[in-house]
Design a protein around this motif. Structure first.
Motif, short mmCIF file in Angstrom:
data_model
loop_
_atom_site.label_atom_id
_atom_site.label_comp_id
_atom_site.label_asym_id
_atom_site.label_seq_id
_atom_site.Cartn_x
_atom_site.Cartn_y
_atom_site.Cartn_z
N LEU A 44 15.04 3.53 -0.90
CA LEU A 44 14.57 2.29 -0.28
C LEU A 44 13.11 2.00 -0.61
O LEU A 44 12.74 0.86 -0.90
CB LEU A 44 14.78 2.36 1.25
N MET A 45 12.28 3.04 -0.60
CA MET A 45 10.86 2.86 -0.91
C MET A 45 10.65 2.48 -2.38
O MET A 45 9.76 1.70 -2.70
CB MET A 45 10.06 4.11 -0.57
N GLU A 46 11.50 3.00 -3.25
CA GLU A 46 11.40 2.64 -4.67
C GLU A 46 11.67 1.15 -4.86
O GLU A 46 10.99 0.45 -5.62
CB GLU A 46 12.39 3.47 -5.52
N MET A 47 12.66 0.64 -4.13
CA MET A 47 12.97 -0.79 -4.21
C MET A 47 11.82 -1.63 -3.67
O MET A 47 11.50 -2.70 -4.22
CB MET A 47 14.27 -1.09 -3.43
N ILE A 48 11.16 -1.15 -2.61
CA ILE A 48 10.00 -1.86 -2.05
C ILE A 48 8.87 -1.90 -3.08
O ILE A 48 8.27 -2.94 -3.33
CB ILE A 48 9.54 -1.19 -0.73
N VAL A 49 8.59 -0.75 -3.69
CA VAL A 49 7.52 -0.65 -4.70
C VAL A 49 7.79 -1.55 -5.89
O VAL A 49 6.88 -2.18 -6.44
CB VAL A 49 7.33 0.82 -5.16
N LEU A 50 9.08 -1.67 -6.27
CA LEU A 50 9.46 -2.48 -7.44
C LEU A 50 9.58 -3.97 -7.10
O LEU A 50 9.99 -4.78 -7.93
CB LEU A 50 10.78 -1.97 -8.02
N GLY B 132 0.81 -1.23 0.00
CA GLY B 132 0.00 0.00 0.00
C GLY B 132 0.83 1.26 0.00
O GLY B 132 0.44 2.28 0.57
N VAL B 133 2.01 1.20 -0.63
CA VAL B 133 2.94 2.35 -0.56
C VAL B 133 2.96 3.18 -1.85
O VAL B 133 3.68 4.16 -1.93
CB VAL B 133 4.37 1.87 -0.21
N HIS B 134 2.21 2.77 -2.86
CA HIS B 134 2.16 3.56 -4.11
C HIS B 134 1.62 4.96 -3.81
O HIS B 134 0.59 5.10 -3.15
CB HIS B 134 1.28 2.87 -5.15
N GLY B 135 2.33 5.96 -4.27
CA GLY B 135 1.88 7.34 -4.06
C GLY B 135 2.30 7.94 -2.73
O GLY B 135 2.07 9.12 -2.48
N ALA C 79 4.49 -8.37 1.43
CA ALA C 79 5.25 -7.38 0.65
C ALA C 79 5.00 -7.66 -0.82
O ALA C 79 4.37 -8.67 -1.19
CB ALA C 79 6.73 -7.48 0.98
N TYR C 80 5.50 -6.77 -1.68
CA TYR C 80 5.41 -7.00 -3.13
C TYR C 80 6.58 -7.86 -3.57
O TYR C 80 7.71 -7.65 -3.15
CB TYR C 80 5.48 -5.67 -3.90
N GLY C 81 6.30 -8.82 -4.47
CA GLY C 81 7.36 -9.59 -5.10
C GLY C 81 7.75 -8.94 -6.41
O GLY C 81 7.13 -7.97 -6.85
N ALA C 82 8.76 -9.49 -7.06
CA ALA C 82 9.26 -8.92 -8.32
C ALA C 82 8.19 -8.91 -9.42
O ALA C 82 8.21 -8.06 -10.31
CB ALA C 82 10.48 -9.69 -8.79
N THR C 83 7.23 -9.86 -9.35
CA THR C 83 6.16 -9.93 -10.37
C THR C 83 4.98 -9.03 -10.01
O THR C 83 4.01 -8.96 -10.76
CB THR C 83 5.66 -11.37 -10.51
N GLY C 84 5.06 -8.37 -8.85
CA GLY C 84 3.96 -7.52 -8.41
C GLY C 84 2.95 -8.24 -7.54
O GLY C 84 2.04 -7.63 -7.00
N LYS C 85 3.14 -9.56 -7.39
CA LYS C 85 2.24 -10.34 -6.54
C LYS C 85 2.72 -10.31 -5.10
O LYS C 85 3.88 -10.03 -4.81
CB LYS C 85 2.17 -11.79 -7.05
N SER C 86 1.80 -10.61 -4.18
CA SER C 86 2.11 -10.59 -2.75
C SER C 86 3.04 -11.75 -2.38
O SER C 86 2.88 -12.87 -2.87
CB SER C 86 0.81 -10.68 -1.96
N ILE C 87 4.03 -11.46 -1.54
CA ILE C 87 4.92 -12.50 -0.99
C ILE C 87 4.96 -12.34 0.53
O ILE C 87 4.51 -11.33 1.07
CB ILE C 87 6.35 -12.38 -1.56
#
Length: 221
Positions: free
Chosen positions: A155-161, A96-99, A190-198
């Motif tokens: 750091l937040m950019e890496m989390i989002v990606l 939920g960190v987009h934006g 958290a977000y995984g590399a594919t955008g799915k939840s991990i």
């Protein structure tokens, strides 16, 4: 516990009043028992200081003195006058960190004004005999704020990606992201590399010792 201080001046005076006193003296006044060590009681020093200063937030995700907009941080200092460990700021949001922007971030709110309480931290000093130092009321200057913002955004950019698992303690100049959990069996989303939840270990933001050392040097030089 003492009532919440009504003003910044009252809080600072309380902090100055306990400077020079030992943990034993402070614990006796608060009717608290000094543990043998901090291995199983990591938050004990913070609780002791909160009692004497009237901080009511406890472990809630808000500033310790909400009405005054001030966060309380104890900082263990060695014989050389340098901090002995990194300083935990807050838990990092992993979903939920987009934006989310630096201006609205929990880190910025927590660090907007901090009452630092230096404490003796050398392990050879028995816990009961360790003393509290003179308080520092600090707000980041432009240079410090820019450095914090840069690290937070990286750091937040890496989390989002979806790269949270690739973040190491080496990332960040003044602030790092590290696992923050009672044990390795605690997981969060958290977000995984594919955008799915991990599922991953909760993370927390920590200030590096060289950053807090600069704060201390500036005030005591």
């Amino acid at each position: 516990m003492k009532p919440e201080p009504k003003t910044e001046a009252e809080l600072l005076q309380r902090a100055r009043d306990i400077a020079g006193l030992s943990f034993f003296e402070l614990a006796e006044t608060a009717n608290m028992i000094v543990p043998a060590n901090l291995k199983r009681d990591k938050g004990w020093v913070g609780q002791l200081l909160e009692w004497h200063l009237g901080a009511v937030a406890g472990s809630k995700p808000q500033q310790d003195f909400l009405d005054l907009g001030i966060e309380l941080k104890s900082i263990p200092i060695g014989h050389t006058g340098k901090p002995l460990e990194t300083t935990f700021v807050c838990v990092a949001p992993l979903i939920g960190v987009h934006g989310l922007t630096w201006e609205k971030s929990h880190v910025r709110q927590k660090l907007s004004k901090v009452l630092w309480i230096p404490v003796e931290g050398e392990r050879e000093i028995p816990l009961a005999a360790r003393k509290v130092g003179s308080p520092i009321l600090w707000s980041p200057n432009d240079e410090e704020e820019n450095a914090l913002q840069q690290d937070w955004e990286e750091l937040m950019e890496m989390i989002v990606l979806g790269q949270v698992e690739k973040i190491t303690a080496k990332h960040g100049e003044v602030m790092q992201l590290r696992p923050k959990a009672a044990n390795s069996r605690v997981f969060t989303e958290a977000y995984g590399a594919t955008g799915k939840s991990i599922k991953t270990t909760p993370r927390g933001f920590y200030l590096r010792t060289q950053f807090t050392n600069q704060i201390i040097k500036r005030y005591f030089s």
